[in-house]
Design an enzyme around this catalytic site. Structure first.
Site, PDB file in Angstrom:
ATOM      1  N   GLY A   1      24.775  84.405  15.116  1.00 19.85           N
ATOM      2  CA  GLY A   1      25.326  85.617  15.727  1.00 19.85           C
ATOM      3  C   GLY A   1      26.715  86.018  15.277  1.00 19.85           C
ATOM      4  O   GLY A   1      27.406  86.736  16.000  1.00 19.85           O
ATOM      5  N   SER A   2      27.125  85.599  14.068  1.00 21.26           N
ATOM      6  CA  SER A   2      28.464  86.028  13.633  1.00 21.26           C
ATOM      7  C   SER A   2      28.486  87.544  13.421  1.00 21.26           C
ATOM      8  O   SER A   2      29.493  88.207  13.704  1.00 21.26           O
ATOM      9  CB  SER A   2      28.902  85.289  12.368  1.00 21.26           C
ATOM     10  OG  SER A   2      28.177  85.728  11.251  1.00 21.26           O
ATOM     11  N   ASN A   3      27.389  88.110  12.947  1.00 20.75           N
ATOM     12  CA  ASN A   3      27.329  89.577  12.808  1.00 20.75           C
ATOM     13  C   ASN A   3      27.320  90.246  14.179  1.00 20.75           C
ATOM     14  O   ASN A   3      27.931  91.295  14.362  1.00 20.75           O
ATOM     15  CB  ASN A   3      26.099  90.001  11.998  1.00 20.75           C
ATOM     16  CG  ASN A   3      26.358  89.938  10.508  1.00 20.75           C
ATOM     17  OD1 ASN A   3      27.122  90.745   9.974  1.00 20.75           O
ATOM     18  ND2 ASN A   3      25.750  88.974   9.841  1.00 20.75           N
TER      19      ASN A   3
ATOM     20  N   LEU B   1       9.169  93.102  12.512  1.00 24.39           N
ATOM     21  CA  LEU B   1       8.722  94.096  13.499  1.00 24.39           C
ATOM     22  C   LEU B   1       7.515  94.847  12.939  1.00 24.39           C
ATOM     23  O   LEU B   1       7.454  95.147  11.746  1.00 24.39           O
ATOM     24  CB  LEU B   1       9.865  95.065  13.807  1.00 24.39           C
ATOM     25  CG  LEU B   1      11.075  94.421  14.497  1.00 24.39           C
ATOM     26  CD1 LEU B   1      12.293  95.338  14.443  1.00 24.39           C
ATOM     27  CD2 LEU B   1      10.752  94.025  15.937  1.00 24.39           C
TER      28      LEU B   1
ATOM     29  N   ASN C   1      19.204  97.001   9.238  1.00 25.93           N
ATOM     30  CA  ASN C   1      19.271  95.547   9.076  1.00 25.93           C
ATOM     31  C   ASN C   1      20.331  95.203   8.030  1.00 25.93           C
ATOM     32  O   ASN C   1      20.640  96.013   7.164  1.00 25.93           O
ATOM     33  CB  ASN C   1      17.903  95.041   8.591  1.00 25.93           C
ATOM     34  CG  ASN C   1      17.878  93.538   8.387  1.00 25.93           C
ATOM     35  OD1 ASN C   1      18.405  92.778   9.205  1.00 25.93           O
ATOM     36  ND2 ASN C   1      17.279  93.091   7.297  1.00 25.93           N
TER      37      ASN C   1
ATOM     38  N   HIS D   1      21.099  92.295   5.098  1.00 21.81           N
ATOM     39  CA  HIS D   1      20.425  91.241   4.337  1.00 21.81           C
ATOM     40  C   HIS D   1      21.403  90.652   3.315  1.00 21.81           C
ATOM     41  O   HIS D   1      22.119  91.400   2.645  1.00 21.81           O
ATOM     42  CB  HIS D   1      19.195  91.821   3.626  1.00 21.81           C
ATOM     43  CG  HIS D   1      18.396  90.782   2.917  1.00 21.81           C
ATOM     44  ND1 HIS D   1      17.552  89.915   3.581  1.00 21.81           N
ATOM     45  CD2 HIS D   1      18.344  90.436   1.607  1.00 21.81           C
ATOM     46  CE1 HIS D   1      17.013  89.084   2.700  1.00 21.81           C
ATOM     47  NE2 HIS D   1      17.473  89.385   1.504  1.00 21.81           N
TER      48      HIS D   1
ATOM     49  N   ASP E   1      12.334  94.031   3.949  1.00 20.69           N
ATOM     50  CA  ASP E   1      13.590  94.284   3.215  1.00 20.69           C
ATOM     51  C   ASP E   1      13.455  95.410   2.167  1.00 20.69           C
ATOM     52  O   ASP E   1      14.050  95.343   1.088  1.00 20.69           O
ATOM     53  CB  ASP E   1      14.080  93.000   2.515  1.00 20.69           C
ATOM     54  CG  ASP E   1      14.385  91.902   3.517  1.00 20.69           C
ATOM     55  OD1 ASP E   1      14.763  92.232   4.654  1.00 20.69           O
ATOM     56  OD2 ASP E   1      14.237  90.716   3.170  1.00 20.69           O
TER      57      ASP E   1
HETATM   58  C1  GAR Z   1      23.191  86.825   7.798  1.00 21.56           C
HETATM   59  O1  GAR Z   1      23.617  86.335   6.557  1.00 21.56           O
HETATM   60  C2  GAR Z   1      22.181  87.943   7.612  1.00 21.56           C
HETATM   61  O2  GAR Z   1      22.445  88.750   6.491  1.00 21.56           O
HETATM   62  C3  GAR Z   1      20.912  87.154   7.421  1.00 21.56           C
HETATM   63  O3  GAR Z   1      21.009  86.108   8.352  1.00 21.56           O
HETATM   64  C4  GAR Z   1      22.379  85.769   8.555  1.00 21.56           C
HETATM   65  C5  GAR Z   1      22.656  85.802  10.035  1.00 21.56           C
HETATM   66  O4  GAR Z   1      23.960  85.319  10.309  1.00 21.56           O
HETATM   67  N1  GAR Z   1      19.753  87.959   7.623  1.00 21.56           N
HETATM   68  C6  GAR Z   1      18.623  87.808   6.944  1.00 21.56           C
HETATM   69  O5  GAR Z   1      18.450  86.950   6.115  1.00 21.56           O
HETATM   70  C7  GAR Z   1      17.541  88.804   7.306  1.00 21.56           C
HETATM   71  N2  GAR Z   1      16.488  88.786   6.358  1.00 21.56           N
HETATM   72  P1  GAR Z   1      24.604  85.540  11.743  1.00 21.56           P
HETATM   73  O6  GAR Z   1      23.574  85.047  12.774  1.00 21.56           O
HETATM   74  O7  GAR Z   1      25.834  84.683  11.721  1.00 21.56           O
HETATM   75  O8  GAR Z   1      24.900  86.999  11.895  1.00 21.56           O
END
Ligand code: GAR
Length: 192
Positions: A20-22, A98, A112, A114, A150
């Site tokens: 969940g850093s994003n 989804l 999203n 990626h 994607d």
């Molecule tokens: C992020 O690097 C995001 O781009 C990736 O998962 C990570 C989640 O980090 N997403 C994917 O690979 C989607 N296909 P976070 O939980 O720290 O935000």
């Protein structure tokens, strides 16, 4: 996407599965005066997703939906989104796909992030595959979510140089730092 009218922020749900850093970064962004979105709901398919702690800190409503049966789970989510008048969805490390049906209901309103320079390296284990192929560059992409994995229209992309010394973990962290800048930028681009 429709321009913002007055000072109303677009009611947004963030979907997560893990760290969940994003999400943390999007919450911080959403609280700024010039952010076009407010985060009103967080959905996680994992009850122990670390990212849920940020939701608790900010008292944002959260819902755990396990996604064991996709159709039923999506129905629950849709009802909740309608009830909460959610108009926009940000996927942030959400590791479930989804359905077409769900996406149709939220046509053009699901985005999203990626960790690769799409259309290269769709799917999982991006950094590992990038390093294995001796790529010189990698990066991250914010895109609309389409039925194919994607593959939706790209909103913004950031390219970074890979250092010879980079390992999976250092590359992941480098790109995450860029993701945290790129996601808010992409949201502003959509609504401004
Ligand atoms: C992020 O690097 C995001 O781009 C990736 O998962 C990570 C989640 O980090 N997403 C994917 O690979 C989607 N296909 P976070 O939980 O720290 O935000």
């Amino acid at each position: 996407m429709k321009k913002l009218i007055g000072l109303d922020k677009v009611k947004t749900a963030v979907f997560i599965s893990g760290t969940g850093s994003n999400l943390k970064n999007l919450i911080k962004f959403s609280l700024k005066k010039n952010s076009p979105i407010s985060i009103n709901l967080v959905i996680s398919n994992k009850k122990n997703a670390k990212g849920l702690k940020y939701v608790n800190q900010k008292k944002i409503e959260k819902k755990i939906i396990n996604f064991i049966k996709t159709k039923e789970s999506e129905k629950k989510i849709l009802n909740l989104l309608i009830k909460k008048k959610i108009a926009f969805i940000c996927l942030a490390g959400f590791m479930k796909i989804l359905s077409n049906n769900f996406l149709k209901r939220f046509n053009g309103k699901v985005i999203n992030i990626h960790p690769s320079l799409l259309p290269k390296y769709k799917g999982l284990n991006t950094h590992k595959r990038v390093l294995k192929n001796n790529e010189k560059f990698s990066g991250c992409t914010v895109h609309y979510v389409a039925a194919r994995l994607d593959a939706g229209k790209i909103i913004l992309q950031k390219k970074i140089k890979i250092a010879k010394t980079d390992k999976e973990n250092t590359l992941k962290n480098k790109i995450l730092r860029e993701e945290h800048k790129l996601y808010p930028k992409a949201i502003k681009k959509i609504f401004n």
